[in-house]
Design a protein around this motif. Structure first.
Motif, PDB file in Angstrom:
ATOM      1  N   GLY A   1      -4.243  22.133   1.284  1.00  0.00           N
ATOM      2  CA  GLY A   1      -4.922  21.098   0.948  1.00  0.00           C
ATOM      3  C   GLY A   1      -5.268  20.838  -0.656  1.00  0.00           C
ATOM      4  N   GLU A   2      -5.302  21.863  -1.212  1.00  0.00           N
ATOM      5  CA  GLU A   2      -6.154  22.154  -2.500  1.00  0.00           C
ATOM      6  C   GLU A   2      -4.928  22.638  -3.477  1.00  0.00           C
ATOM      7  N   THR A   3      -4.505  23.934  -3.317  1.00  0.00           N
ATOM      8  CA  THR A   3      -3.308  24.416  -4.232  1.00  0.00           C
ATOM      9  C   THR A   3      -2.159  23.515  -4.317  1.00  0.00           C
ATOM     10  N   LEU A   4      -1.683  23.006  -2.886  1.00  0.00           N
ATOM     11  CA  LEU A   4      -0.489  22.281  -2.945  1.00  0.00           C
ATOM     12  C   LEU A   4      -0.882  20.655  -2.860  1.00  0.00           C
ATOM     13  N   ALA A   5      -2.241  20.291  -2.836  1.00  0.00           N
ATOM     14  CA  ALA A   5      -2.382  18.916  -2.931  1.00  0.00           C
ATOM     15  C   ALA A   5      -1.722  18.038  -1.719  1.00  0.00           C
ATOM     16  N   MET A   6      -1.954  18.636  -0.370  1.00  0.00           N
ATOM     17  CA  MET A   6      -1.157  17.881   0.635  1.00  0.00           C
ATOM     18  C   MET A   6      -2.453  17.251   1.274  1.00  0.00           C
ATOM     19  N   ASP A   7      -1.987  15.938   1.673  1.00  0.00           N
ATOM     20  CA  ASP A   7      -3.180  15.242   2.482  1.00  0.00           C
ATOM     21  C   ASP A   7      -3.244  15.516   3.851  1.00  0.00           C
ATOM     22  N   ALA A   8      -4.518  15.652   4.468  1.00  0.00           N
ATOM     23  CA  ALA A   8      -4.841  16.107   5.905  1.00  0.00           C
ATOM     24  C   ALA A   8      -4.664  14.954   6.625  1.00  0.00           C
ATOM     25  N   ILE A   9      -3.894  15.095   8.106  1.00  0.00           N
ATOM     26  CA  ILE A   9      -3.536  14.268   8.866  1.00  0.00           C
ATOM     27  C   ILE A   9      -4.609  14.236  10.003  1.00  0.00           C
ATOM     28  N   ALA A  10      -5.170  13.066  10.279  1.00  0.00           N
ATOM     29  CA  ALA A  10      -6.345  13.099  11.332  1.00  0.00           C
ATOM     30  C   ALA A  10      -5.690  13.265  12.523  1.00  0.00           C
ATOM     31  N   ASP A  11      -6.325  14.107  13.661  1.00  0.00           N
ATOM     32  CA  ASP A  11      -5.894  14.224  14.873  1.00  0.00           C
ATOM     33  C   ASP A  11      -5.420  12.949  15.582  1.00  0.00           C
ATOM     34  N   GLY A  12      -5.798  11.945  15.400  1.00  0.00           N
ATOM     35  CA  GLY A  12      -5.434  10.704  16.294  1.00  0.00           C
ATOM     36  C   GLY A  12      -4.023  10.184  15.472  1.00  0.00           C
ATOM     37  N   SER A  13      -3.734  10.547  14.576  1.00  0.00           N
ATOM     38  CA  SER A  13      -2.520   9.924  13.990  1.00  0.00           C
ATOM     39  C   SER A  13      -1.260  11.064  14.436  1.00  0.00           C
ATOM     40  N   LEU A  14      -1.468  12.235  14.943  1.00  0.00           N
ATOM     41  CA  LEU A  14      -0.355  13.250  15.061  1.00  0.00           C
ATOM     42  C   LEU A  14       0.052  12.569  16.431  1.00  0.00           C
ATOM     43  N   PRO A  15       1.584  13.322  16.811  1.00  0.00           N
ATOM     44  CA  PRO A  15       2.092  12.827  18.000  1.00  0.00           C
ATOM     45  C   PRO A  15       1.154  13.575  19.231  1.00  0.00           C
TER      46      PRO A  15
ATOM     47  N   LEU B   1       1.243  17.201  20.502  1.00  0.00           N
ATOM     48  CA  LEU B   1       0.633  18.186  19.533  1.00  0.00           C
ATOM     49  C   LEU B   1      -0.837  17.989  20.114  1.00  0.00           C
ATOM     50  N   ALA B   2      -1.239  17.481  21.148  1.00  0.00           N
ATOM     51  CA  ALA B   2      -2.594  17.575  21.600  1.00  0.00           C
ATOM     52  C   ALA B   2      -2.908  18.920  22.373  1.00  0.00           C
ATOM     53  N   ASP B   3      -4.092  19.390  22.301  1.00  0.00           N
ATOM     54  CA  ASP B   3      -4.568  20.494  23.344  1.00  0.00           C
ATOM     55  C   ASP B   3      -3.688  21.917  23.185  1.00  0.00           C
ATOM     56  N   VAL B   4      -3.019  22.040  21.879  1.00  0.00           N
ATOM     57  CA  VAL B   4      -2.114  23.208  21.742  1.00  0.00           C
ATOM     58  C   VAL B   4      -2.941  24.222  20.972  1.00  0.00           C
ATOM     59  N   GLY B   5      -4.194  24.167  20.859  1.00  0.00           N
ATOM     60  CA  GLY B   5      -5.390  25.160  20.033  1.00  0.00           C
ATOM     61  C   GLY B   5      -5.882  24.427  19.176  1.00  0.00           C
ATOM     62  N   GLU B   6      -6.489  25.716  18.190  1.00  0.00           N
ATOM     63  CA  GLU B   6      -7.364  25.187  16.961  1.00  0.00           C
ATOM     64  C   GLU B   6      -6.169  25.020  15.865  1.00  0.00           C
ATOM     65  N   GLN B   7      -6.141  24.064  15.346  1.00  0.00           N
ATOM     66  CA  GLN B   7      -5.187  23.624  14.282  1.00  0.00           C
ATOM     67  C   GLN B   7      -5.505  22.423  13.226  1.00  0.00           C
ATOM     68  N   VAL B   8      -5.160  22.297  12.250  1.00  0.00           N
ATOM     69  CA  VAL B   8      -4.959  21.355  11.328  1.00  0.00           C
ATOM     70  C   VAL B   8      -3.576  21.002  10.988  1.00  0.00           C
ATOM     71  N   ALA B   9      -3.490  19.729  10.326  1.00  0.00           N
ATOM     72  CA  ALA B   9      -2.262  19.400   9.943  1.00  0.00           C
ATOM     73  C   ALA B   9      -2.311  18.589   8.493  1.00  0.00           C
ATOM     74  N   PHE B  10      -1.165  18.914   7.682  1.00  0.00           N
ATOM     75  CA  PHE B  10      -1.274  18.073   6.451  1.00  0.00           C
ATOM     76  C   PHE B  10       0.196  17.501   6.229  1.00  0.00           C
ATOM     77  N   ALA B  11       0.257  16.217   5.562  1.00  0.00           N
ATOM     78  CA  ALA B  11       1.563  15.648   5.506  1.00  0.00           C
ATOM     79  C   ALA B  11       2.314  16.076   4.393  1.00  0.00           C
ATOM     80  N   ALA B  12       3.489  16.455   4.956  1.00  0.00           N
ATOM     81  CA  ALA B  12       4.919  16.418   4.134  1.00  0.00           C
ATOM     82  C   ALA B  12       5.577  15.489   4.356  1.00  0.00           C
TER      83      ALA B  12
ATOM     84  N   ASP C   1       6.872  15.745  -0.541  1.00  0.00           N
ATOM     85  CA  ASP C   1       7.407  14.528   0.048  1.00  0.00           C
ATOM     86  C   ASP C   1       8.522  15.042   1.082  1.00  0.00           C
ATOM     87  N   GLY C   2       8.139  15.657   1.846  1.00  0.00           N
ATOM     88  CA  GLY C   2       9.168  16.062   3.068  1.00  0.00           C
ATOM     89  C   GLY C   2       9.475  17.631   3.171  1.00  0.00           C
TER      90      GLY C   2
END
Length: 246
Positions: free
Chosen positions: A23-37, A40-51, A130-131
């Motif tokens: 999030g900081e070094t690579l400056a990637m934007d976090a993705i809110a849980d509600g925006s994930l497929p 991906l729900a209920d797979v454990g403790e996780q965070v996601a970033f947009a590439a 960007d991908g």
């Protein structure tokens, strides 16, 4: 059959440290849980970033499927940003390696969990990452792995003594590696979790039904048998693939 890579999940020990790197070094934007497929729900403790259109998921090892270990993967950056990325990462104290492919350069560094991160010059808009254009999977039998992914619509585009490169339509490729050290001493990932968008999850799963170790229909992120909107399978090398509706 498959229209794109929806997510790549990596295993991390420390979510705070992983957030800082991505999030900081690579400056990637976090993705809110509600925006994930939903798959991906209920797979454990996780965070996601947009590439770009792919979610890079960072997951604690407290659920199945786990994220991939020591996974080498490549993310796209605009060509004219390359020197700035190199300078920024070098100034931050990262040991960098560089390799040139035709007229495109790639830099390699490692995150805190031993994943080899490649940033490659690609024809993308940016700004920034960007991908995802490549993921490396460790396999035990190249011929069998190549046939498995061919059944899902991947085309073989390159091969070596211990590796095969297969590609979907567009820029996204998988490298299938027998165990070895690659460029920058990278290794193929083990038990990597990948998500693919498709118009027909059941058809994608059916194409490799006789080759998978496990198959699990999912509805809204939960296991179930009726009206599945996603199907998760485990390939013969222990990698998890989820096919979900676009």
């Amino acid at each position: 059959m498959l229209s794109g890579l929806s997510w790549l999940a990596l295993e991390v020990k420390d979510l705070a440290a992983a957030r800082a790197f991505y999030g900081e070094t690579l400056a990637m934007d976090a993705i809110a849980d509600g925006s994930l497929p939903a798959a991906l729900a209920d797979v454990g403790e996780q965070v996601a970033f947009a590439a770009g259109d792919t979610a890079l998921v960072l997951r604690r090892p407290d659920a199945v499927p786990r994220g991939g270990l020591h996974t080498h993967y490549a993310m796209s950056i605009p060509s004219d940003e390359y020197d700035d990325w190199w300078d920024a990462l070098e100034d931050a104290g990262f040991a960098l390696d560089e390799h040139v492919f035709g007229d495109a350069r790639s830099l390699y560094c490692y995150d805190d969990d031993g994943n080899c991160v490649e940033l490659g010059q690609t024809d993308v808009d940016g700004p920034g990452i960007d991908g995802v254009f490549e993921v490396v999977l460790e396999v035990t039998d190249l011929d069998a792995a190549e046939a498995f992914y061919a059944a899902l619509g991947f085309e073989t585009v390159d091969r070596g003594a211990d590796r095969v490169r297969v590609r979907m339509h567009g820029p996204m490729a998988l490298e299938l590696w027998e165990p070895h050290l690659g460029l920058a001493d990278a290794r193929g990932g083990v038990h990597v979790d990948l998500g693919f968008a498709t118009d027909d999850p059941a058809a994608a799963a059916a194409a490799i039904a006789d080759r998978v170790d496990a198959r699990e229909p999912l509805t809204d992120g939960e296991a179930g048998d009726a009206d599945a909107t996603a199907v998760r399978v485990r390939d013969p090398d222990g990698h998890y693939l989820t096919f979900h509706e676009r």
